[in-house]
Design an enzyme around this catalytic site. Sequence first.
Site, PDB file in Angstrom:
ATOM      1  N   GLY A 181      -4.997 -30.230  -8.381  1.00  0.00           N
ATOM      2  CA  GLY A 181      -4.424 -31.020  -9.100  1.00  0.00           C
ATOM      3  C   GLY A 181      -4.051 -32.405  -8.232  1.00  0.00           C
TER       4      GLY A 181
ATOM      5  CD  GLU B  29      -8.631 -26.908  -9.116  1.00  0.00           C
ATOM      6  OE1 GLU B  29      -9.554 -26.952  -8.344  1.00  0.00           O
ATOM      7  OE2 GLU B  29      -7.839 -27.920  -9.187  1.00  0.00           O
TER       8      GLU B  29
ATOM      9  CD  GLU C  52      -7.901 -31.841 -11.158  1.00  0.00           C
ATOM     10  OE1 GLU C  52      -6.761 -30.935 -11.205  1.00  0.00           O
ATOM     11  OE2 GLU C  52      -8.923 -31.438 -12.404  1.00  0.00           O
TER      12      GLU C  52
ATOM     13  CB  ALA D  74      -1.553 -26.992 -10.448  1.00  0.00           C
TER      14      ALA D  74
END
Length: 724
Positions: free
Chosen positions: A118, A143, A121, A72
């Site tokens: 992300g 993260e 993911e 992200a």
Amino acid sequence: MMPAEKLPTNFRVEIEDGVALVLIDVPGESVNTLSQEVGAELQELVEKLEKDPAVKALVFAGGKKEGFVAGARIEMLQAVKSAAEAEALGRAAQQGFDRLERLQKPVVAAIHGPALGGGLEWALACHWRIATDDRKTQLGLPEVQLGVIPGAGGTQRLPRLIGIAQALDLILAGKTVKARKALKLGLVDEVVPAPALLQVARRRAAELASGALKRQAPAGVKKVKLHGLVAAATQVALEENALGRGVLFREARKKLLAKTRGHYPAPEKALEAIQHGYEKGFQEGLAREARLFGELAVSDVARRLMEIFFATTALKKDTGVDDPAVKARRVERVGVLGGGLMGGGIASVTANAGIPVRIRERDDAAAGRALANVRTVLDERVKRKSLTRLERDQAMRLVTATTDWSGFAGADLLVEAVFEDLALKQEMVRAFEAVNPKGIFATNTSSIPVGKIAEAAKRPEAVLGMHYFSPVHKMPLLEIIVTPKTAPEAIATAVALGKRQGKTVIVVNDGPGFYTSRILAPYVNEAAQVLVEGAAVEEIDRALTGWGFPVGPITLLDEVGIDVGAKVAKVMAGAFGDRMHAPEALAELVADGRLGRKSAKGFYTYGGKKKEVDHAVYDRLPGGRDRKPIDREAVAERIALQMVNEAVLCLGEGILRSARDGDVGAVFGLGFPPFRGGPFRWADAIGAGALLEKLRKLEGTFGPRFAPAPLLVEKARSGARFHA
Ligand code: NAI
């Protein structure tokens, strides 16, 4: 007239034989990162392709050389104002990926380069994952390293895909894996060479669409997948039932707390989200994940960790000199003098970067040992799978050793790592200049002012310090030391080389102890002071590890060598006077043959099964064996404040170029607690005024060695922060 169709900004789509290849290419960035804008566009695109009868299957791949999706966009997270806002961000991403996973048409993730956070993911929500065997390909959910948890379904999908134990191993430490390991874990379905990636991905997509290949069921409905290929039977049994899982989570939490000491909430919360998902189901797990993600995103720890992250990314772009016109010289060949502990390590990180290295040693036996030292480091990398055997052999072929000066005329840069002796180092400068009229001379001295070594040089503009930390291949920091005479081009060249060696590089000005050794000295001295006041060895160490340092100062003394510590302390006291005086007791311990780990006799005993305090050490210390209890919190702060105050002095005196460098140097070179952000971020967090008050109080009790740095006094007066 037909309305012009809006073209996506961040994607390129190529449809061929029923397969839509969707290439992610975020404009203006070197790597792809996820933002709200990218997410919204992805949704639109997926909806469109879902309806398109010409499309039977989808392939997602990176449209950049730098690979898939690195995570992200952290700026987006940093800008978040409230936990609710961050939670909503996570929720939106979760729903997007949920939808993707439930798509009727099969979706393949084709991964080359980083698929992190992300990015992974996203891939986890696809029905088939292919990774390239390239060195750059890395998968993981890092993260927690930024103080948050995966917030787009990662805590739910990963354990269901690869098993709880394996997922905990990756998520709680924020670990990344290469493609081969990912295949073993079941994280990807296949691994291919990079040039074949898109072709194989298209084929798999078509096979999934035709039913020739079976797609994976969505994580929500998938039976709990049992862990890995080589799972021990007991492990499998544990994960299969609720009771066993309870045991697994309890054990994991216990181990985690022993490591984080409660300073890092993110891994604990990740564990909570995973566990919740198993107890209450996938959707409930997602809801908990988003909530915890939101809470963490606005926490102080996450802010500090993100600041450090940005400091290191800023350093990656910093040439080390302020003038943008200065360019680094390309280094094609490196020389290393002395292939001992440090020289061997420096040669190995250089060869690992693909740069030929020539080592000079004193005699044939030492030259042989030097090559063996390099080999040991590279072998360790092979063992940890960060290097293949072939890559190790290629690197090893770049390293040669000699006992004369042959082959040094062509070195663009030479790193000197001979014994810590001024006369010897000066002799090395002269000898190098005699065979090489152009090369840069870098010294790895840990305590001798670089300017002193440069006094022997005909070309002092080509002399600087490259201060590596031990063990060189593991420690991330490189401190480059420049004198007023060092040429900007030489600085930029050394900085660029350090980056190629994989280091985070700060540039500091010359002075006794430079930056890192200088701020370490009063910190260690203060710990020794507490010791002679009567505290127990393990109590002092526990106080500082409790404060967040990876090892305590007394253990550190044992590791570095009590003799080395005493020697450095003498140099520092010579330069800075009384305030840097180490307690006499240290010298007495050295005289007693107590040198630390290397002599198997220090503050602790070595050689036995368990490391224990050697109580005999107290016979040489005031107070004897009867040690006094301490207030750990107060003692830790008192010792740490010595380091922080010294860092502020370094900034005030211009040893440091910036507070940013001071934070990065302390965190990556000395293990200053990352969740505190470094001395300057910590100072800003508690406020200059409050810090000043603490120091004044200590000054009142312990005397002038706690006199606050003038710059701190100034900041307290003006109310300004160290970081803008
Ligand atoms: P070491 O004793 O392991 O290695 C020194 C090597 O230099 C030996 O292999 C020796 O044979 C060689 N040598 C000595 N004279 C030589 C000459 N005239 N020509 C060629 N080779 C010669 O020592 P270490 O620990 O590697 O330290 C080297 C330098 O790095 C020192 O200046 C030290 O202060 C500095 N340093 C050490 C750190 C540490 O943690 N050990 C950390 C940072 C810097």
